[in-house]
Design a protein around this motif. Structure first.
Motif, short mmCIF file in Angstrom:
data_model
loop_
_atom_site.label_atom_id
_atom_site.label_comp_id
_atom_site.label_asym_id
_atom_site.label_seq_id
_atom_site.Cartn_x
_atom_site.Cartn_y
_atom_site.Cartn_z
N PHE A 150 -11.33 4.83 -2.89
CA PHE A 150 -10.17 4.04 -3.23
C PHE A 150 -9.98 3.06 -1.62
O PHE A 150 -9.69 1.77 -1.96
CB PHE A 150 -8.92 4.45 -3.62
CG PHE A 150 -7.68 3.62 -3.74
CD1 PHE A 150 -7.90 2.57 -4.66
CD2 PHE A 150 -6.70 3.78 -3.19
CE1 PHE A 150 -6.85 1.82 -4.93
CE2 PHE A 150 -5.62 2.79 -3.36
CZ PHE A 150 -5.70 1.84 -4.31
N GLU A 203 -12.15 2.50 0.31
CA GLU A 203 -13.16 1.25 0.51
C GLU A 203 -13.05 0.05 -0.36
O GLU A 203 -13.15 -1.18 -0.17
CB GLU A 203 -14.31 1.95 0.12
CG GLU A 203 -15.15 2.93 1.11
CD GLU A 203 -16.35 3.67 0.82
OE1 GLU A 203 -16.87 2.92 -0.16
OE2 GLU A 203 -16.74 4.37 1.56
N LEU A 204 -12.22 0.40 -1.55
CA LEU A 204 -11.82 -0.74 -2.46
C LEU A 204 -10.90 -1.74 -1.75
O LEU A 204 -11.09 -2.90 -1.59
CB LEU A 204 -11.44 -0.39 -3.77
CG LEU A 204 -11.05 -1.12 -4.83
CD1 LEU A 204 -12.14 -1.77 -5.49
CD2 LEU A 204 -10.38 -0.45 -5.97
N LEU A 205 -9.76 -0.81 -1.10
CA LEU A 205 -9.01 -1.86 -0.42
C LEU A 205 -9.53 -2.46 0.70
O LEU A 205 -9.03 -3.54 1.03
CB LEU A 205 -8.03 -0.80 0.13
CG LEU A 205 -6.82 -0.13 -1.01
CD1 LEU A 205 -5.87 0.70 -0.28
CD2 LEU A 205 -6.20 -1.43 -1.75
N LEU A 206 -10.52 -1.78 1.40
CA LEU A 206 -10.87 -2.53 2.68
C LEU A 206 -11.77 -3.97 2.32
O LEU A 206 -11.91 -4.93 2.96
CB LEU A 206 -11.86 -1.52 3.21
CG LEU A 206 -11.30 -0.60 4.18
CD1 LEU A 206 -12.27 0.55 4.24
CD2 LEU A 206 -10.83 -1.02 5.40
N ALA A 207 -12.14 -3.93 1.05
CA ALA A 207 -12.86 -5.05 0.78
C ALA A 207 -11.87 -6.38 0.21
O ALA A 207 -12.47 -7.21 -0.16
CB ALA A 207 -13.82 -4.64 -0.49
N GLN A 208 -10.64 -5.95 0.04
CA GLN A 208 -9.63 -6.92 -0.36
C GLN A 208 -9.04 -7.84 1.01
O GLN A 208 -9.22 -7.09 1.91
CB GLN A 208 -8.44 -6.08 -0.89
CG GLN A 208 -8.97 -5.24 -2.18
CD GLN A 208 -9.53 -6.15 -3.21
OE1 GLN A 208 -9.02 -7.22 -3.55
NE2 GLN A 208 -10.32 -5.68 -4.05
N PRO A 209 -8.45 -8.76 0.94
CA PRO A 209 -7.85 -9.43 1.86
C PRO A 209 -6.74 -8.69 2.55
O PRO A 209 -5.70 -9.07 2.31
CB PRO A 209 -7.67 -10.66 1.45
CG PRO A 209 -7.73 -10.77 -0.01
CD PRO A 209 -8.33 -9.54 -0.44
N ILE A 210 -6.91 -7.50 3.02
CA ILE A 210 -5.70 -6.97 3.68
C ILE A 210 -6.13 -6.39 5.03
O ILE A 210 -7.23 -6.08 5.07
CB ILE A 210 -5.68 -5.52 2.75
CG1 ILE A 210 -5.17 -6.07 1.30
CG2 ILE A 210 -4.23 -4.81 3.31
CD1 ILE A 210 -5.28 -4.66 0.33
N LYS A 211 -5.16 -6.12 5.91
CA LYS A 211 -5.44 -5.86 7.47
C LYS A 211 -5.71 -4.39 7.20
O LYS A 211 -5.13 -3.54 6.49
CB LYS A 211 -4.23 -6.20 8.09
CG LYS A 211 -4.44 -7.05 9.32
CD LYS A 211 -3.25 -7.54 10.22
CE LYS A 211 -2.86 -6.62 10.97
NZ LYS A 211 -1.47 -6.98 11.59
N ARG A 212 -6.72 -4.03 8.01
CA ARG A 212 -7.06 -2.59 8.23
C ARG A 212 -5.94 -1.59 8.59
O ARG A 212 -5.67 -0.67 8.01
CB ARG A 212 -8.17 -2.54 9.08
CG ARG A 212 -9.57 -2.38 8.35
CD ARG A 212 -10.60 -1.89 9.50
NE ARG A 212 -11.76 -1.98 8.95
CZ ARG A 212 -12.97 -1.34 9.45
NH1 ARG A 212 -12.94 -0.56 10.31
NH2 ARG A 212 -14.30 -1.72 8.93
N ILE A 253 0.73 -1.23 -0.02
CA ILE A 253 -0.10 -0.14 0.04
C ILE A 253 1.04 1.39 -0.18
O ILE A 253 0.49 2.19 -0.67
CB ILE A 253 -0.96 0.14 1.29
CG1 ILE A 253 -1.69 -1.24 1.44
CG2 ILE A 253 -1.91 1.29 1.25
CD1 ILE A 253 -2.95 -1.40 0.79
N LYS A 264 -9.36 0.94 13.42
CA LYS A 264 -9.95 -0.46 13.58
C LYS A 264 -11.54 -0.52 13.99
O LYS A 264 -12.30 -1.44 13.66
CB LYS A 264 -9.21 -1.14 14.79
CG LYS A 264 -8.24 -2.16 14.36
CD LYS A 264 -7.57 -2.66 15.50
CE LYS A 264 -6.41 -3.49 15.29
NZ LYS A 264 -5.27 -3.58 16.07
N ASP A 286 -16.65 2.70 10.59
CA ASP A 286 -17.31 1.99 9.63
C ASP A 286 -16.97 2.63 8.40
O ASP A 286 -16.82 3.93 8.59
CB ASP A 286 -18.84 2.36 9.96
CG ASP A 286 -19.33 1.47 11.12
OD1 ASP A 286 -18.72 0.30 11.30
OD2 ASP A 286 -20.09 1.85 12.01
N PHE A 287 -17.12 1.79 7.11
CA PHE A 287 -16.94 2.53 6.02
C PHE A 287 -18.00 2.32 5.11
O PHE A 287 -18.84 1.30 5.33
CB PHE A 287 -15.57 2.17 5.42
CG PHE A 287 -14.43 2.37 6.12
CD1 PHE A 287 -13.89 3.81 5.99
CD2 PHE A 287 -13.89 1.89 7.22
CE1 PHE A 287 -12.61 4.36 6.60
CE2 PHE A 287 -12.70 2.39 7.82
CZ PHE A 287 -12.18 3.57 7.52
#
Lengths: 236, 260
Positions: free
Chosen positions: B72, B74-83, B4, B256, B259-260
């Motif tokens: 963007f 939000e797009l990343l949050l939907a990916q398997p990546i830690k917040r 990132i 953590k 909400d998004f």
């Protein structure tokens, strides 16, 4: 596949979801319907872990999604608004999402051809039209072969040809045995693609079943009118 | 996180504003050297600019980047990546690219002018170090503010107010309190007051190193008397580190629960 138990979510004073129970066991296409502000997107975002519920549990493929992030490898998501970093080129964005997911995929070429975006690959995303952005959005969501596919308003801004391609694509994914969740306000699209519908109203599920079941229950021949019936009677 | 960071960094490096920021420092440093013909004096003038401008740019860039890349994210949050990786990656991407503009913009003219033959090299390095610290601190605070405010305008407002307070108003209040309570021993109070403001702390730190008593002011003098030059240096660098770490930890905690 997805099990939601007693899900509550409140944004400040606004109760969006109040005790949603939903169990999606089988493969197939599920349409999540409901009027504006009924909590469709909140429900989807809770499944993805983007919205953190006040109460309740969500299990995706057998594991609780609270505090976990690895389960998202099993979900492909198409967000409602396609806005990407405007400095990136389309090609770079596709490459980047692949890199971030750490998954190899050869499907992007096929999808790029299908939606005819080859000529935009070297353009910056900030300069694309809304419809083209949505196509890129679709390519990103369909690129990986995850068992669960979540589409939030997939038809926004698409021209008729792309819409046909999208429908075919959805059917193809279904044939592969995926679970697909779709939200949409376009009833003809929903009627055409979905196997089952989940109707949300004021933060609760008011109906879950097939379209023919809904028509039988409301005694309406027309799907759109049947939906309107639930809204009027609210007690189906 | 590094993926990132990499993408945020390259996204920013290619944006027009990074170049504007870089060229501004390049022009400023070149003009100063051209007019002054004296590295030490140029360092002092630069310090006065950096100490006000770096926090402002860090704040504005941080807030702007956060709000502009919201979809963007939000797009990343939907990916398997830690917040925490997403937000830390973006934060470091902004902070590193801003620091780079600063380092290159000021560094290049000074290097060409013959920095290595001069004895001002340590003063100069310290100036750059504090500049980088201030960038990291204010970008982190900006991220904190924008994470806590959904409303863009509100977020911007709070961020600019925060900058105004720390860079300008704080000093005024501080001076006022020193004047009002001049009958009391104020050593400790003024020390604490300096530590609580990264802008003041950076100024004191550089002036301590430059050893210009005329510019040191009351707090600087107390600082020097209290800690001596070397202890003072390390102590203030330590406190600057805390000023980076605390907001960064809050970014993680806040991200953590959001909400998004």
């Amino acid at each position: 596949m997805i099990r939601i138990e007693n899900l509550h979510k409140r944004f400040q004073k606004n109760r969006v979801l109040s005790g949603v129970n939903l169990n999606i066991r089988d493969k197939g296409i599920y349409a999540i319907l409901g009027p504006n502000g009924s909590g469709k997107t909140t429900l989807i975002k809770s499944i993805l872990g983007m919205v953190l519920p006040n109460m309740g549990e969500i299990n995706v493929l057998g594991s609780n999604n609270k505090g976990d992030w690895t389960y998202r490898e099993k979900i492909d998501y198409l967000p409602q608004i396609a806005n990407f970093p405007s400095n990136l080129k389309v090609q770079e964005l596709i490459h980047m999402i692949k890199d971030l997911r750490g998954a190899s995929s050869n499907r992007d070429q096929e999808l790029i051809e299908l939606f005819a975006v080859e000529s935009f690959l070297d353009k910056k995303i900030g300069n694309l039209s809304g419809g083209t952005k949505q196509k890129v959005n679709i390519i990103l969501a369909f690129m990986f072969d995850s068992p669960i596919l979540i589409l939030d308003e997939p038809t926004t801004g698409l021209d008729p040809v792309s819409l046909i391609h999208l429908k075919e694509l959805i059917q193809k994914e279904k044939a592969k045995g995926k679970t697909i969740l779709i939200t949409s306000h376009i009833m003809s699209f929903v009627e055409e693609v979905s196997d089952e519908i989940v109707f949300l109203l004021e933060g609760n599920i008011h109906f879950k079943g097939t379209i023919s079941e809904l028509k039988e229950k409301t005694k309406e021949e027309n799907f759109e009118k049947a939906i309107a019936q639930i809204l009027i009677r609210k007690d189906v | 996180m590094f993926k990132i960071l990499k993408y945020s960094f390259f996204d920013l490096v290619r944006s027009r504003w990074s170049y504007v920021y870089f060229l501004f420092y390049l022009a400023l440093a070149s003009v100063l050297l051209f007019l002054n013909h004296d590295l030490s004096k140029a360092v002092i003038t630069l310090m006065n600019v950096i100490i006000v401008l770096v926090p402002l740019i860090g704040t504005i860039f941080g807030v702007m980047y956060y709000y502009n890349s919201k979809e963007f994210t939000e797009l990343l949050l939907a990916q398997p990546i830690k917040r925490s990786s997403i937000f830390l990656g973006q934060y470091f991407g902004v902070a590193v690219s801003l620091s780079l503009s600063l380092l290159l913009g000021i560094g290049i003219p000074f290097l060409l002018y013959g920095l290595f033959e001069s004895d001002a090299i340590w003063d100069f390095s310290l100036l750059l170090l504090t500049g980088v610290f201030l960038t990291f601190i204010f970008t982190a605070i900006a991220f904190n503010i924008s994470l806590s405010n959904e409303n863009k305008i509100k977020g911007f407002g709070y961020a600019v107010m925060m900058w105004l307070f720390l860079a300008v108003i704080y000093d005024g209040l501080f001076l006022l309190s020193l004047v009002m309570f001049e009958d009391y021993p104020l050593d400790k109070l003024s020390l604490i007051g300096t530590m609580l403001n990264p802008v003041d702390l950076s100024r004191t730190l550089i002036l301590l190193k430059l050893d210009i008593s005329a510019l040191l002011g009351y707090t600087g003098a107390v600082f020097k008397q209290f800690f001596g030059t070397n202890v003072g240096l390390f102590l203030s660098i330590g406190v600057l580190c805390i000023w980076v770490i605390v907001p960064v930890l809050r970014i993680v905690a806040k991200a953590k629960k959001k909400d998004f």
